[in-house]
Design an enzyme around this catalytic site. Structure first.
Site, short mmCIF file in Angstrom:
data_model
loop_
_atom_site.label_atom_id
_atom_site.label_comp_id
_atom_site.label_asym_id
_atom_site.label_seq_id
_atom_site.Cartn_x
_atom_site.Cartn_y
_atom_site.Cartn_z
N ASP A 99 -12.75 3.78 0.94
CA ASP A 99 -11.65 4.64 0.51
C ASP A 99 -12.09 5.75 -0.44
OD1 ASP A 99 -12.11 3.12 -1.75
OD2 ASP A 99 -10.30 1.91 -1.54
N ASN A 135 -16.64 -5.06 -2.58
CA ASN A 135 -16.36 -3.71 -2.06
C ASN A 135 -17.46 -3.19 -1.15
OD1 ASN A 135 -13.82 -3.16 -3.41
ND2 ASN A 135 -14.99 -3.08 -5.32
N ASP A 145 -8.52 -0.56 -13.03
CA ASP A 145 -8.39 0.90 -12.97
C ASP A 145 -7.16 1.42 -13.71
OD1 ASP A 145 -10.67 0.83 -11.40
OD2 ASP A 145 -9.53 0.74 -9.52
N LYS A 192 0.83 -1.21 0.00
CA LYS A 192 0.00 0.00 0.00
C LYS A 192 0.86 1.26 0.00
CE LYS A 192 -3.55 0.04 2.80
NZ LYS A 192 -4.43 -0.19 3.94
#
Length: 793
Positions: A232, A227, A122, A45
């Site tokens: 986020d 999700n 994405d 991350k």
């Protein structure tokens, strides 16, 4: 082969937000083992930056950390899946890039990892020139690389592939006719599992029909990257509700399901606990009612178990370090310039805003995290101050709520309230629904209690006030919840949940103050200033409830319950008044904001007198009438414009106020007609007066009510002033206090507001600028020097 057939059910550690600590991950694996979850997908991350680091190998220290993490997961029976996202900058046709990707994954494999994921979500669909010549399509390039990596790693039993078209809404032209998905289904090796999120990025429900369609195109059962609890995309929302909208029978159409949870670790107890209940219910052979998955039962079971952890003395990050050193730091006082050379009778030295800035200090200072036992403000004796009126002293309980109630251990009812307010992306819990329904009704029917309404049936008024009482009670419960979270022993929960609870507390303070203000103060549509209906129609035209439909992604309306409450207020579109970072050092002190009452006058006069003396650096003088400062700073507004005055109080009593004037032109005329004659009578120039310079005082008061240019008042017809004690523990509530007053001005027709600040008061200037005020005039508005700041409403 048996392991390949295992249904993968577990957790994705989200790719955005603050990375979880090693201690948190160890706790996660313990939870997963207890609840029967078997898979953990780990993605490094560093936001998008780490997507560009797939070419680099881990250092020796990083290797050691990753090896520990892999072994810890495996010791708990959890499959550790290592994920990389090379799609941002990889050249698919480059043998060098392929070699670097293999090197990185081989290093992780040598550390003991046996499950992998390649993610192409994405990213841009286009290919570079070299790739366009080497591959027939974007999907062909991804599939070729993925197959190569899969074979290179020895065809591991768990290998996941995330396509760029990973949900129904991203497929072109549709799921069944997507050339991209057709290529993936035909060319991707059959033992590679494809990730899917459902009909949407965040799917409200998953149906057998939709899964059957994608299974047919992909020629294999997909794995759901769920999700449902990911937050986020919205900094004001948490999702504490149970796993919902996915029937256990879906398992026959899936390879697995991995939940992408909240960024905040401590917020994921209920989501993961209930996911475990869902997974276990699908494995049960018995078909009786107790074995069927029920979200409400799963929530109750998770709440019961979570209560044991919530009140444990855990440190932030679950680290086993010694207690936070901040707990022993002292609360600082706001320092003011030394003005001891000012004689006590020089009232002309009184600034336009005579108080120290209520904005936070420019640089962080060590502050105590206030707890239940701390009842005294720094440099502030407990109990009534000399001269304080009965019932209004800061030493007594603030009006309408008790002293310190709700601090200490979190109760189950408080946690249920928290879950109801931060439930799921597509729906609110019971407490959130009730709050929004009642607020919407009160807004639509505020004419029943308006100041200039025609005769209204008593039963209608009683109904309005009954609903108002429910909203006020719920807002008080939210304030108590905030205090319990901050004052509790579990610092891990505090530091993860505090920004959200603090934001909700502040929004509730404004809503509560505004609902109290409506009763008898709002002007109905018959008024010449009647923009109430138009303002609220605009704010409520596209409420979140309408936008959060089955066909919309949750980010179509951000903010959750806090955002919807905000949009129900007249200034709800002014985000800078509501969204701002929380203070670095939480306080468990209770605060309340309410409309001014006449009995507050003595306490407010005492407060501004004390502020003036501190600012000037002088002692109390018997030569100075005790009302002089109050009459000059507050008196005109309290007498002629009391409906736009709001009080800030904490557990010790009044600690701040904000005064507003709806129409400065009309106010100035009323001052000359009634207020100034009253002051001349109170401070006569001859005989028996208690002020040594009464003529100077009257002249200063007249200057205070001097005229502003018409060019200013045309755009900014209203005025404000904000006062707060310098030892205010939570300085952020002064912003909330100001917001409450701006809401009232806007509701009764104001289109703009201004205030005057001393140019040397840098903190005050910075504070107002952050709230959308801009400098308009400097030294031109009145005879004395001052900076005029204004903002449109």
């Amino acid at each position: 082969m048996e392991e390949k057939k295992q249904f993968l059910c577990g957790v994705v550690e989200g790719f955005y937000g603050r990375p979880w600590t090693m201690d948190q991950r160890k706790v996660l694996f313990q939870w997963m083992q207890s609840w029967g979850l078997n898979t953990y997908l780990y993605g490094p991350k560093d936001d998008l930056k780490h997507r560009l680091l797939w070419r680099e190998v881990y250092s020796h220290e990083e290797e050691g950390q990753l090896r520990i993490l892999i072994k810890e997961a495996q010791s708990r029976g959890v499959t550790f899946v290592y994920a990389l996202s090379p799609g941002q900058d990889i050249v698919f046709s480059s043998s060098c890039d392929l070699t670097l990707l293999k090197r990185k994954l081989r290093q992780v494999s040598d550390l003991g990892c046996q499950a992998f994921a390649i993610l192409f979500d994405d990213i841009d669909h286009s290919l570079c020139q070299a790739d366009s010549e080497a591959f027939s399509s974007f999907a062909h390039a991804q599939v070729t690389i993925t197959n190569e990596i899969y074979r290179f790693l020895g065809e591991p039993p768990v290998f996941l592939f995330c396509p760029t078209e990973y949900c129904g809404s991203l497929c072109s032209p549709s799921v069944s006719k997507s050339p991209y998905l057709q290529t993936v289904g035909e060319d991707l090796l059959p033992d590679i599992t494809v990730i899917w999120t459902g009909t949407k990025v965040i799917s409200r429900k998953l149906s057998v029909d939709c899964l059957s369609e994608v299974e047919s195109v992909l020629q294999r059962p997909p794995l759901i990257w769920d999700n449902l609890h990911a937050n986020d995309y919205d900094s004001r929302r948490l999702f504490l509700g149970p796993f919902k909208g996915r029937e256990p029978q879906l398992r026959s159409n899936l390879r697995g399901l991995l939940l992408n949870p909240n960024c905040e670790f401590e917020a994921n107890y209920i989501p993961l606990h209930s996911l475990g209940s869902w997974y276990r219910s699908g494995k049960e052979e018995r078909k009786d009612e107790e074995c069927e998955y029920c979200p409400d039962r799963a929530l109750s079971a998770a709440l019961h178990d979570w209560m044991e952890e919530l009140n444990q003395p855990l440190q932030a990050g679950r680290q086993s370090s010694r207690a936070d050193q901040r707990s022993s730091a002292q609360t600082p006082r706001c320092k003011t310039p030394d003005r001891s050379d000012c004689p006590p009778t020089l009232v002309d030295r009184l600034p336009v805003f005579p108080l120290n800035s209520s904005s936070p200090p420019s640089s962080p200072t060590k502050v105590k995290v206030e707890t239940e036992g701390e009842k005294k403000r720094s440099n502030q004796p407990q109990g009534p101050r000399p001269g304080a009126p009965s019932g209004g002293s800061r030493g007594q309980k603030a009006q309408g709520w008790g002293l310190g109630g709700g601090k200490g251990l979190l109760s189950e009812s408080q946690v249920r309230l928290l879950v109801g307010l931060y439930y799921l992306p597509h729906e609110y819990g019971l407490s959130g629904q009730k709050l929004l329904q009642d607020l919407s009704w009160l807004k639509a029917n505020c004419h029943l209690v308006s100041a200039n309404s025609k005769k209204t049936a008593p039963q209608k008024i009683d109904e309005w006030r009954g609903r108002s009482s429910r909203v006020l009670s719920l807002c008080e419960d939210i304030a108590q919840l905030h205090c319990s979270v901050v004052g509790g022993a579990n610092r891990a929960v505090l530091y993860d949940l505090y920004p959200y609870v603090w934001d909700l507390r502040n929004t509730a303070l404004v809503a509560k103050a505004f609902i109290c203000w409506l009763d008898g103060r709002v002007l109905s549509d018959s008024s010449a200033l009647g923009t109430w209906k138009n303002c609220f129609h605009l704010c409520g035209k596209t409420p979140g409830a309408d936008l959060l439909g089955v066909e919309s992604e949750p980010w179509a309306f951000k903010g959750g319950v806090s955002g919807e409450v905000q949009m129900l207020l007249p200034i709800g579109s002014s985000s800078e008044l509501f969204t701002h970072p929380p203070p670095l050092f939480p306080t468990s002190r209770l605060y309340n904001i309410r409309p001014y009452h006449s009995k507050d006058k003595l306490e407010l006069y005492r407060m501004v007198r004390q502020l003036h003396l501190r600012t000037q650096g002088v002692q109390e003088s018997s030569a100075l009438h005790p009302d002089v400062i109050g009459d000059r700073c507050l008196g005109p507004c309290l007498v002629l414009s009391p409906e736009y005055c709001f009080i800030l109080e904490d557990e010790l009593g009044v600690c701040g106020c904000v005064l507003g004037i709806l129409d400065v032109r009309m106010f100035a005329k009323r001052c000359q007609a009634s207020w100034m004659p009253a002051m001349r009578d109170k401070y006569p120039t001859k005989g028996g007066n208690t002020h040594p310079n009464p003529q100077d005082l009257i002249q200063l008061m007249e200057e205070d009510q001097g005229e502003y240019p018409e060019s200013l008042l045309f755009h900014f017809p209203s005025q404000l002033r904000l006062d707060a004690l310098p030892e205010l523990v939570d300085v952020s509530v002064s912003r909330t206090l100001l917001t409450a007053m701006l809401t009232a001005l806007k509701a009764n027709g104001s289109q703009g507001v201004f205030c005057e600040v001393q140019p040397t008061d840098r903190q005050r200037l910075e504070f107002l600028t952050k709230l959308g005020f801009l400098e308009i005039l400097r030294g031109e508005a009145r005879s004395r020097e001052g900076v005029v700041l204004g903002r449109l409403l």
